[in-house]
Design a protein around this motif. Structure first.
Motif, PDB file in Angstrom:
ATOM      1  N   MET A 127       0.827  -1.178   0.000  1.00  0.00           N
ATOM      2  CA  MET A 127       0.000   0.000   0.000  1.00  0.00           C
ATOM      3  C   MET A 127       0.876   1.248   0.000  1.00  0.00           C
ATOM      4  O   MET A 127       0.565   2.217  -0.683  1.00  0.00           O
ATOM      5  CB  MET A 127      -0.919  -0.053   1.213  1.00  0.00           C
ATOM      6  N   SER A 135       3.843   1.526  -1.268  1.00  0.00           N
ATOM      7  CA  SER A 135       4.485   1.701  -2.573  1.00  0.00           C
ATOM      8  C   SER A 135       3.540   2.359  -3.569  1.00  0.00           C
ATOM      9  O   SER A 135       3.978   3.143  -4.421  1.00  0.00           O
ATOM     10  CB  SER A 135       4.972   0.357  -3.107  1.00  0.00           C
ATOM     11  N   ARG A 136       2.256   2.076  -3.481  1.00  0.00           N
ATOM     12  CA  ARG A 136       1.284   2.726  -4.365  1.00  0.00           C
ATOM     13  C   ARG A 136       1.199   4.216  -4.070  1.00  0.00           C
ATOM     14  O   ARG A 136       1.105   5.031  -4.984  1.00  0.00           O
ATOM     15  CB  ARG A 136      -0.091   2.091  -4.203  1.00  0.00           C
ATOM     16  N   PHE A 137       1.213   4.559  -2.812  1.00  0.00           N
ATOM     17  CA  PHE A 137       1.170   5.968  -2.425  1.00  0.00           C
ATOM     18  C   PHE A 137       2.414   6.707  -2.897  1.00  0.00           C
ATOM     19  O   PHE A 137       2.324   7.804  -3.452  1.00  0.00           O
ATOM     20  CB  PHE A 137       1.026   6.087  -0.906  1.00  0.00           C
ATOM     21  N   SER A 187       4.510   5.836  -5.344  1.00  0.00           N
ATOM     22  CA  SER A 187       4.574   5.930  -6.806  1.00  0.00           C
ATOM     23  C   SER A 187       3.582   6.965  -7.330  1.00  0.00           C
ATOM     24  O   SER A 187       3.884   7.684  -8.288  1.00  0.00           O
ATOM     25  CB  SER A 187       4.329   4.573  -7.449  1.00  0.00           C
ATOM     26  N   GLY A 188       2.412   7.084  -6.724  1.00  0.00           N
ATOM     27  CA  GLY A 188       1.462   8.118  -7.114  1.00  0.00           C
ATOM     28  C   GLY A 188       1.995   9.509  -6.829  1.00  0.00           C
ATOM     29  O   GLY A 188       1.815  10.435  -7.632  1.00  0.00           O
ATOM     30  N   LEU A 192       0.072   6.473 -18.321  1.00  0.00           N
ATOM     31  CA  LEU A 192      -0.191   5.529 -17.233  1.00  0.00           C
ATOM     32  C   LEU A 192      -1.066   4.373 -17.701  1.00  0.00           C
ATOM     33  O   LEU A 192      -0.815   3.215 -17.362  1.00  0.00           O
ATOM     34  CB  LEU A 192      -0.862   6.248 -16.060  1.00  0.00           C
ATOM     35  N   TYR A 225       0.015   0.496 -17.668  1.00  0.00           N
ATOM     36  CA  TYR A 225      -0.736  -0.523 -16.931  1.00  0.00           C
ATOM     37  C   TYR A 225      -1.198  -1.638 -17.855  1.00  0.00           C
ATOM     38  O   TYR A 225      -1.157  -2.817 -17.504  1.00  0.00           O
ATOM     39  CB  TYR A 225      -1.955   0.098 -16.247  1.00  0.00           C
TER      40      TYR A 225
END
Length: 66
Positions: free
Chosen positions: A1, A3-5, A7-8, A44, A48
């Motif tokens: 979680m 890492s998503r924050f 990277s965003g 993006l 993806y």
């Protein structure tokens, strides 16, 4: 979680940096922001889609316990 924050946040910082680079040449109008945001979103989406396509199928659940 986390890492998503992170990277965003990195993608958003690159978007802000891109706006700083484009500002002297194109200004900071609505069309500049719209083109910048749409370019980032298209990139993006392509990443993806292309990154998720070659992923193999998930292994059986029993192999995760070994």
């Amino acid at each position: 979680m986390l890492s998503r924050f992170v990277s965003g946040a990195i993608v958003m910082s690159f978007e802000m940096l891109g706006s700083r680079y484009l500002n002297p040449y194109f200004g900071s109008g609505i069309y500049t922001w719209a083109s910048l945001i749409s370019t980032v979103l298209i990139a993006l989406t392509a990443g993806y889609f292309l990154g998720g396509t070659p992923r193999p199928t998930a292994p059986p659940l029993q192999s995760c316990w070994r």
